[in-house]
Design an enzyme around this catalytic site. Sequence first.
Site, PDB file in Angstrom:
ATOM      1  N   ASN A   1       0.876  -1.172   0.000  1.00  0.00           N
ATOM      2  CA  ASN A   1       0.000   0.000   0.000  1.00  0.00           C
ATOM      3  C   ASN A   1       0.913   1.221   0.000  1.00  0.00           C
ATOM      4  OD1 ASN A   1      -1.781   2.042   0.532  1.00  0.00           O
ATOM      5  ND2 ASN A   1      -2.697   1.100   2.344  1.00  0.00           N
TER       6      ASN A   1
ATOM      7  N   ARG B   1      -2.638  -1.899  -3.412  1.00  0.00           N
ATOM      8  CA  ARG B   1      -3.848  -1.112  -3.200  1.00  0.00           C
ATOM      9  C   ARG B   1      -3.740   0.127  -4.089  1.00  0.00           C
ATOM     10  NH1 ARG B   1      -5.173   3.222   1.183  1.00  0.00           N
ATOM     11  NH2 ARG B   1      -7.377   3.466   0.732  1.00  0.00           N
TER      12      ARG B   1
ATOM     13  N   HIS C   1     -13.183   3.219   0.167  1.00  0.00           N
ATOM     14  CA  HIS C   1     -13.220   2.132   1.171  1.00  0.00           C
ATOM     15  C   HIS C   1     -13.878   0.873   0.599  1.00  0.00           C
ATOM     16  CE1 HIS C   1     -13.411   5.433   4.499  1.00  0.00           C
ATOM     17  NE2 HIS C   1     -12.157   5.076   4.289  1.00  0.00           N
TER      18      HIS C   1
ATOM     19  N   ARG D   1     -12.473  15.799   8.036  1.00  0.00           N
ATOM     20  CA  ARG D   1     -13.230  16.189   6.836  1.00  0.00           C
ATOM     21  C   ARG D   1     -14.662  16.548   7.214  1.00  0.00           C
ATOM     22  NH1 ARG D   1     -11.767  10.857   3.800  1.00  0.00           N
ATOM     23  NH2 ARG D   1      -9.518  10.976   4.045  1.00  0.00           N
TER      24      ARG D   1
ATOM     25  N   VAL E   1     -12.894   3.206  14.670  1.00  0.00           N
ATOM     26  CA  VAL E   1     -13.959   3.652  15.569  1.00  0.00           C
ATOM     27  C   VAL E   1     -15.064   2.596  15.632  1.00  0.00           C
ATOM     28  CG1 VAL E   1     -15.643   5.466  16.040  1.00  0.00           C
ATOM     29  CG2 VAL E   1     -13.451   6.063  14.992  1.00  0.00           C
TER      30      VAL E   1
ATOM     31  N   GLU F   1      -8.324  -5.083   4.879  1.00  0.00           N
ATOM     32  CA  GLU F   1      -8.217  -4.773   3.451  1.00  0.00           C
ATOM     33  C   GLU F   1      -7.042  -5.513   2.806  1.00  0.00           C
ATOM     34  OE1 GLU F   1      -9.317  -0.258   3.015  1.00  0.00           O
ATOM     35  OE2 GLU F   1      -8.834  -0.734   5.094  1.00  0.00           O
TER      36      GLU F   1
END
Length: 401
Positions: A7, A91, A180, A241, A332, A385
């Site tokens: 990645n 990725r 995602h 964001r 989270v 992932e």
Amino acid sequence: MIILVINAGSSSLKYQLYNMKEESVLAQGRVERIGMDSSIVTHEPEGKSEVRLVSEILDHNTAVKRVIDLLVHKEHGVLGSINEIKAVGHRVVHGGEIFKHSTLVTPDVKLEIRKLFDLAPLHNPPALMGIAAVDTNMAEVPQVVVFDTAFHQSMPQESFLYAIPMVLYRRHKIRRYGFHGTSHHYVSQQAAEFLGKPLESIKMVSCHIGNGASCTAIMDGKSFDTSMGLTPLEGLMMGTRSGDLDPAIVPFTMNKEDLTLSEVNSMLNKHSGMLAISGISSDMREITDAMQEGDKQAKLAFDMYTYRLRKYIGAYAAAMNGMDTLVFTAGVGENSVVLRKAVCDGLTFMGIELDETRNAERSKEARVISSDNSRVTVLVVPTNEELLIARDTYQIVQNRA
Ligand code: AMP
């Protein structure tokens, strides 16, 4: 088969080495501060102690070379020879409308990834540098690219189009792509397997809630809608964001504050979200700690964050004309007991009933946190992932052989 997953970011490169026989991780690590002084390599070989090296690593090519040296190192390595690596999976953030699935790297694929630089100027160039670095250091090894956007390519037009002149879509491909995707795809598969049902039979909302956050409506085993758009700025409120806002705020703020477009862009991406409202941090742990100590701004940030998440879950249930499974994942989603409670407690009208004991349990495995009476099954599914990238790479390389 041994597979290396890479990645690559603009100044970092993370890696995991998999043995696909048991899907076990043989080693993992990261190279940070590429191109800056004092680059740091952290290497964690399975069953051996962690190694941390500080040196000059000027580019991704040298970073990959350093990773290979560590993987075959006499003391810190896990491989006898580099030839044991049979494929490399990368990725890649943006696959545009071209890449609907993971694919083998060819000269044409590299060209297409380059054409998408416009859509992901921060993310696609380093991914291509990672591919080039593997070309240089492991010339014979097949490479596969796995795109964050690919899973969402199944969205219908009513989900992915913006209500702006169609010419903008036709000319510049301005539309919603979603991100995602690798995580939403992985957790939806894991959830179906855990529930012992075909994924195609489940109406699911998956919530990837980490530093970045997105929600996906999954129906017939496919992404039907997702909260991120042309870029990862749209949708849920995130660490730094803003998520959804009235686009008129951009010219209005530029005018009132005498800011440039790039300054407003930076404000919305880096100085908004939880950080802006709490005035404390973008990290959910710090926000919830401050909230529990009575900090009003932290509470407001938390309430806005969970309110918006509830709205998206409700909207997606409506979009799919029902839902039977809700999944929480990422930093989270997997760890915050209070966030999951706040979200689920506001969705009892849909038949969601949280089991507080189950919700408070800590585990690295997929688990149910709703009560046995809940009409919607609520799950926590740890995302992975890298494993999905390794699986796709394995499958594509096997099929080619
Ligand atoms: P990710 O982007 O998936 O790595 O998620 C990173 C975020 O997860 C951090 O910014 C934290 O806010 C959050 N996080 C990690 N552990 C916890 C925890 N125990 N409780 C609440 N939030 C957490």
